[in-house]
Design a protein around this motif. Structure first.
Motif, PDB file in Angstrom:
ATOM      1  N   MET A   1       0.830  -1.186   0.000  1.00  0.00           N
ATOM      2  CA  MET A   1       0.000   0.000   0.000  1.00  0.00           C
ATOM      3  C   MET A   1       0.877   1.253   0.000  1.00  0.00           C
ATOM      4  SD  MET A   1      -2.853   1.204   2.793  1.00  0.00           S
ATOM      5  CE  MET A   1      -3.916  -0.163   2.334  1.00  0.00           C
ATOM      6  N   ARG A   2       0.463   2.236  -0.777  1.00  0.00           N
ATOM      7  CA  ARG A   2       1.189   3.498  -0.831  1.00  0.00           C
ATOM      8  C   ARG A   2       0.301   4.617  -0.291  1.00  0.00           C
ATOM      9  NH1 ARG A   2       2.609   2.584  -7.044  1.00  0.00           N
ATOM     10  NH2 ARG A   2       0.470   1.852  -6.815  1.00  0.00           N
ATOM     11  N   VAL A   3       0.864   5.392   0.618  1.00  0.00           N
ATOM     12  CA  VAL A   3       0.103   6.431   1.318  1.00  0.00           C
ATOM     13  C   VAL A   3       0.748   7.791   1.082  1.00  0.00           C
ATOM     14  CG1 VAL A   3      -0.684   7.265   3.566  1.00  0.00           C
ATOM     15  CG2 VAL A   3      -0.610   4.799   3.107  1.00  0.00           C
ATOM     16  N   LEU A   4      -0.058   8.759   0.698  1.00  0.00           N
ATOM     17  CA  LEU A   4       0.355  10.158   0.620  1.00  0.00           C
ATOM     18  C   LEU A   4      -0.203  10.866   1.841  1.00  0.00           C
ATOM     19  CD1 LEU A   4       1.325  12.763  -0.916  1.00  0.00           C
ATOM     20  CD2 LEU A   4      -0.970  12.836  -1.897  1.00  0.00           C
ATOM     21  N   LEU A   5       0.652  11.524   2.606  1.00  0.00           N
ATOM     22  CA  LEU A   5       0.209  12.149   3.850  1.00  0.00           C
ATOM     23  C   LEU A   5       0.818  13.536   3.986  1.00  0.00           C
ATOM     24  CD1 LEU A   5      -0.151  10.299   7.204  1.00  0.00           C
ATOM     25  CD2 LEU A   5       0.775  12.599   7.171  1.00  0.00           C
TER      26      LEU A   5
ATOM     27  N   PHE B   1       1.254   3.919   9.717  1.00  0.00           N
ATOM     28  CA  PHE B   1       1.095   3.288   8.408  1.00  0.00           C
ATOM     29  C   PHE B   1       2.347   2.491   8.047  1.00  0.00           C
ATOM     30  CE2 PHE B   1      -2.532   6.052   6.987  1.00  0.00           C
ATOM     31  CZ  PHE B   1      -3.316   5.033   6.469  1.00  0.00           C
ATOM     32  N   ALA B   2       3.528   3.075   8.297  1.00  0.00           N
ATOM     33  CA  ALA B   2       4.775   2.363   7.997  1.00  0.00           C
ATOM     34  C   ALA B   2       4.894   1.099   8.839  1.00  0.00           C
ATOM     35  CB  ALA B   2       5.967   3.289   8.242  1.00  0.00           C
ATOM     36  N   ARG B   3       4.486   1.167  10.107  1.00  0.00           N
ATOM     37  CA  ARG B   3       4.533  -0.001  10.988  1.00  0.00           C
ATOM     38  C   ARG B   3       3.635  -1.116  10.452  1.00  0.00           C
ATOM     39  NH1 ARG B   3       2.359  -2.515  15.296  1.00  0.00           N
ATOM     40  NH2 ARG B   3       0.432  -1.290  15.201  1.00  0.00           N
ATOM     41  N   GLN B   4       2.561  -0.712   9.777  1.00  0.00           N
ATOM     42  CA  GLN B   4       1.625  -1.689   9.215  1.00  0.00           C
ATOM     43  C   GLN B   4       2.079  -2.180   7.840  1.00  0.00           C
ATOM     44  OE1 GLN B   4      -1.234  -2.892  10.536  1.00  0.00           O
ATOM     45  NE2 GLN B   4      -1.862  -1.475  12.134  1.00  0.00           N
TER      46      GLN B   4
ATOM     47  N   ALA C   1       2.985  -0.150   5.059  1.00  0.00           N
ATOM     48  CA  ALA C   1       2.744   0.742   3.928  1.00  0.00           C
ATOM     49  C   ALA C   1       4.000   1.565   3.618  1.00  0.00           C
ATOM     50  CB  ALA C   1       1.577   1.680   4.229  1.00  0.00           C
ATOM     51  N   ASP C   2       4.106   1.987   2.363  1.00  0.00           N
ATOM     52  CA  ASP C   2       5.131   2.943   1.963  1.00  0.00           C
ATOM     53  C   ASP C   2       4.494   4.327   1.982  1.00  0.00           C
ATOM     54  OD1 ASP C   2       7.208   1.080   1.493  1.00  0.00           O
ATOM     55  OD2 ASP C   2       6.292   0.558  -0.430  1.00  0.00           O
ATOM     56  N   VAL C   3       5.120   5.248   2.709  1.00  0.00           N
ATOM     57  CA  VAL C   3       4.504   6.546   2.986  1.00  0.00           C
ATOM     58  C   VAL C   3       5.329   7.675   2.379  1.00  0.00           C
ATOM     59  CG1 VAL C   3       3.687   8.116   4.787  1.00  0.00           C
ATOM     60  CG2 VAL C   3       3.597   5.639   5.159  1.00  0.00           C
ATOM     61  N   LEU C   4       4.647   8.553   1.643  1.00  0.00           N
ATOM     62  CA  LEU C   4       5.227   9.827   1.235  1.00  0.00           C
ATOM     63  C   LEU C   4       4.699  10.872   2.198  1.00  0.00           C
ATOM     64  CD1 LEU C   4       6.728  11.791  -0.635  1.00  0.00           C
ATOM     65  CD2 LEU C   4       4.683  11.831  -2.095  1.00  0.00           C
ATOM     66  N   LEU C   5       5.559  11.342   3.103  1.00  0.00           N
ATOM     67  CA  LEU C   5       5.182  12.333   4.109  1.00  0.00           C
ATOM     68  C   LEU C   5       5.604  13.714   3.607  1.00  0.00           C
ATOM     69  CD1 LEU C   5       4.295  13.313   6.938  1.00  0.00           C
ATOM     70  CD2 LEU C   5       6.576  12.654   7.771  1.00  0.00           C
TER      71      LEU C   5
END
Length: 216
Positions: A1-5, A36-39, A41-45
């Motif tokens: 999963m990829r997350v934009l935050l 999210f990273a702990r779960q 996911a790859d996160v763009l913060l």
């Protein structure tokens, strides 16, 4: 999963010394990125100005910005590749129409500033959101909290909106704790008690993942 935050405030310069900003520290957004990273996911913060250290996690890529325009550019660049968007930043609604090249000198008893509206990042990107993407917004309100949050959820096409109120002791800017209410487009409301922001982040990420699994 990829997350934009997005997280933290934006600073809108008046001159080389001064800016318009707000009291956001970025703590809530950073905590959500970490969860999210702990779960997995790859996160763009995308972080506005914050005193918090860059997260030391290989799954989190941090982009530092200052203004709303810079935050929008970074979010726009990463939005299409993300499965989940979380707009936790406290973005300035307005910026000075003119930025002075030199420090504004004190003169007279008043100073009038002309402000122009910034781009609404969440609403603009929301118009391009694909059906399979999931968008979460934040609302910080001081009056008619639920009404304003529901209106924002509908206007910006969020799947969920997270409401904090400055009326709640220990919630809002600067605290290590938070108390939130989550609303969805169907009118469902979930209330969470006052907790550490790390615990709030766990609640929110769990709720988002549950909604995604339900729609899969």
């Amino acid at each position: 999963m990829r997350v934009l935050l997005t997280a933290g405030p934006t600073y809108e310069p008046l001159d080389p010394v001064r800016f318009l900003g707000n009291r956001s520290t970025g703590k809530m957004g950073y905590a959500i990125a970490e969860e999210f990273a702990r779960q997995g996911a790859d996160v763009l913060l995308i972080s506005g100005p914050s005193q918090l250290p860059v997260p030391d996690n290989a799954r989190i890529r941090t982009v530092r910005v200052e203004t709303a325009a810079e935050m929008f550019a970074a979010a726009e660049a990463g939005a299409s590749a993300a499965d989940v968007w979380v707009f936790a930043a406290a973005v300035a609604d307005y910026r000075p129409a003119h930025v002075e090249a030199e420090k504004i000198k004190k003169s007279g008893d008043t100073l009038t500033l002309e402000l122009v509206k910034n781009v609404d990042i969440a609403a603009t990107l929301g118009r391009r959101k694909r059906a399979e993407q999931f968008a979460v917004g934040f609302a910080l309100e001081t009056t008619n909290e639920l009404v304003h949050a529901q209106g924002k959820l509908q206007r910006k096409g969020f799947d969920l909106i997270v409401l904090n109120s400055l009326r709640d002791a220990g919630a809002g800017f600067g605290h290590d704790t938070n108390k939130v209410t989550v609303l969805d487009a169907a009118g469902q409301i979930v209330n969470f008690e006052l907790k550490s922001k790390a615990d709030v982040a766990r609640d929110l990420v769990s709720l988002i993942l549950a909604r995604l699994n339900r729609s899969a």
